[in-house]
Design a protein around this motif. Structure first.
Motif, PDB file in Angstrom:
ATOM      1  N   ILE A 227      81.301 167.682  21.869  1.00 17.16           N
ATOM      2  CA  ILE A 227      79.937 167.255  21.541  1.00 17.16           C
ATOM      3  C   ILE A 227      80.062 166.079  20.581  1.00 17.16           C
ATOM      4  CG2 ILE A 227      77.768 167.903  20.374  1.00 17.16           C
ATOM      5  CD1 ILE A 227      78.317 170.812  21.103  1.00 17.16           C
TER       6      ILE A 227
ATOM      7  N   THR B 246      72.897 162.618  22.194  1.00 16.08           N
ATOM      8  CA  THR B 246      74.091 163.432  21.957  1.00 16.08           C
ATOM      9  C   THR B 246      74.779 163.673  23.299  1.00 16.08           C
ATOM     10  OG1 THR B 246      73.125 164.443  20.003  1.00 16.08           O
ATOM     11  CG2 THR B 246      74.874 165.678  21.106  1.00 16.08           C
TER      12      THR B 246
ATOM     13  N   ASN C 177      68.702 166.320  21.669  1.00 14.44           N
ATOM     14  CA  ASN C 177      68.968 167.196  20.520  1.00 14.44           C
ATOM     15  C   ASN C 177      69.993 166.559  19.587  1.00 14.44           C
ATOM     16  OD1 ASN C 177      68.479 168.596  23.146  1.00 14.44           O
ATOM     17  ND2 ASN C 177      68.111 170.318  21.789  1.00 14.44           N
ATOM     18  N   GLU C 178      69.801 166.785  18.301  1.00 13.34           N
ATOM     19  CA  GLU C 178      70.754 166.217  17.341  1.00 13.34           C
ATOM     20  C   GLU C 178      71.834 167.245  17.012  1.00 13.34           C
ATOM     21  OE1 GLU C 178      68.780 164.387  14.032  1.00 13.34           O
ATOM     22  OE2 GLU C 178      68.166 162.736  15.344  1.00 13.34           O
ATOM     23  N   ALA C 179      73.078 166.789  16.923  1.00  9.53           N
ATOM     24  CA  ALA C 179      74.199 167.689  16.612  1.00  9.53           C
ATOM     25  C   ALA C 179      74.491 167.636  15.113  1.00  9.53           C
ATOM     26  CB  ALA C 179      75.421 167.264  17.403  1.00  9.53           C
TER      27      ALA C 179
ATOM     28  N   LEU D 134      72.384 173.405  17.847  1.00  7.42           N
ATOM     29  CA  LEU D 134      72.093 172.208  18.655  1.00  7.42           C
ATOM     30  C   LEU D 134      70.744 172.375  19.364  1.00  7.42           C
ATOM     31  CD1 LEU D 134      73.352 169.544  19.893  1.00  7.42           C
ATOM     32  CD2 LEU D 134      74.217 170.983  21.737  1.00  7.42           C
TER      33      LEU D 134
END
Ligand code: FAD
Length: 358
Positions: A243, A252, A222-224, A286
């Motif tokens: 994070i 991540t 997942n991209e933050a 997220l």
């Protein structure tokens, strides 16, 4: 031609070797049990996030101050180094601030109000009340960097090789054995000790002030939207929250723990669940608001930060007739202090080599 052996190929050893190799007069060999590409509990560097969140107090901020411009430049100008710029948020909880004010908060300079590092970052700003999550009393935001360690360590190694540094696999029982590893086979003038946590077990050093601080993490796809850390958690005193998103598809990193004296190399599934819960509660986007179920896990991991009571060891001593420069014990700031510390190694090396000539 000074003949130098660097023991250790983590971020401290590679950065030290790289800066020493900029002087073409030096002949350098790096010898290490673990090299970039390895994952091992005795090798901290691959496990780091790694981002820049200053942890020193003002008095001890030299290493981080000197390192920031270098990492920022790499992020801006050298894409192949695997570093990118990213907004970072630091949240302070009221109960931690109270401890900080009473001197009972044994953490670091990161969560200070009005911190020294506000002048380090061009765009540092305090967050307004309406930008803060519920249990947060105050916070700040600035553009930091995040390093993809899987790209950055091999990049550093490549820079060293381009400058003529030789790399050899070896396990030393005693620091004096370093002299036998030079690429030239001739007498070694200087040894640089960057063995991290294992300085506690290396003969001739056996530094009992060095202990592990266990860091468990979860790496997700997942991209933050931004990096974020908080001064404490409600789960346990030795659990922390952060994070950070690595550059160039490195994943991540969800953290974590800060468990002093713990050597356990295997991830604890209960801790992993708490890490993921905290992450999606604090930053629901997220996981697209789907909670823990919405996280796509790449791996669970554990790294041991090489903590040293009394702080990093950056000094020189003669062991069995050879000068040794020590650079170990960086705890959780080995990357963000790497250039500052390696610059000190160059200074100490020059002092030692000049003394050896007398
Ligand atoms: P290491 O990387 O441990 O390297 C030690 C080297 O010495 C290895 O090559 C090893 O094989 C070699 N060695 C040891 N003993 C011997 C021997 N007897 N013979 C031969 N070779 C030997 N830092 C940051 O700046 N930012 C972050 O965001 C960050 N996040 C972190 C998150 C986690 C979960 C962890 C665990 C750490 C984090 N850190 C962070 C800290 C950082 O990872 C360390 O400070 C840093 O990696 C220490 O590097 P080092 O080169 O000193 O030691």
């Amino acid at each position: 031609m000074p003949n130098i052996v660097v023991v250790g190929a983590g971020v401290s050893g590679l950065t030290s070797a790289y800066l020493l190799s900029k002087d073409g007069a030096n002949t350098i060999t790096v010898v290490a049990k673990h090299m970039p590409g390895d994952y091992d509990i005795e090798y901290a560097s691959p496990w780091a996030g790694a981002n820049v969140l200053p942890m020193a107090t003002k008095a001890s901020s030299r290493w981080e101050r000197q390192t920031w411009p270098e990492l920022k430049k790499l992020a801006e100008e050298v894409p192949e180094a695997g570093i990118h710029k990213m907004k970072s948020r630091v949240y302070r909880r009221e109960k931690d601030l109270e401890k900080l004010r009473n001197g009972a908060y044994a953490f670091d300079g990161l969560f200070l109000e009005d911190p020294w590092y506000k002048t380090l970052f061009d765009d540092f700003r305090e967050l307004s009340k309406d930008e803060l999550p519920q249990d947060v009393a105050s916070g700040a935001e600035f553009t930091s960097v995040c390093i993809n360690t899987m790209l950055y360590l091999p990049w550093l190694l490549g820079k060293c090789r381009a400058n003529g540094v030789a790399f050899r696999r070896g396990v030393l029982k005693h620091i004096s054995e370093a002299a036998a590893w030079s690429q030239t086979g001739s007498k070694v003038d200087l040894v640089v000790n960057t063995t991290g946590l294992m300085a506690s077990r290396l003969g001739g050093v056996l530094d009992q002030d060095v202990i592990p601080v266990r860091g468990q993490v979860v790496v997700v796809r997942n991209e933050a939207p931004y990096m974020v850390t908080k001064s404490g958690t409600n789960d346990a005193e030795d659990e922390v929250f952060y994070i950070m998103m690595r550059a160039a598809g490195g994943g991540t990193i969800l953290g974590g723990t800060y468990q002093k004296g713990q050597w356990e190399s295997q991830p604890d599934p209960n801790i992993a669940m708490r890490i993921m819960k905290r992450a999606v509660e604090m930053v629901p986007e997220l996981a697209d608001g789907k909670g823990v179920q919405g996280l796509d896990v790449v791996r669970h991991g554990v790294g041991l930060r090489p903590y040293r009571n009394g702080g990093v060891r950056l000094d020189k001593e003669k062991i069995d007739g050879t000068w040794v420069v020590h650079n170990y014990g960086h705890a959780g700031w080995g990357y963000q202090g790497s250039y500052g510390c390696a610059e000190r190694v160059v200074e100490l090396a020059s002092e030692a080599l000049n003394q050896a000539k007398l």
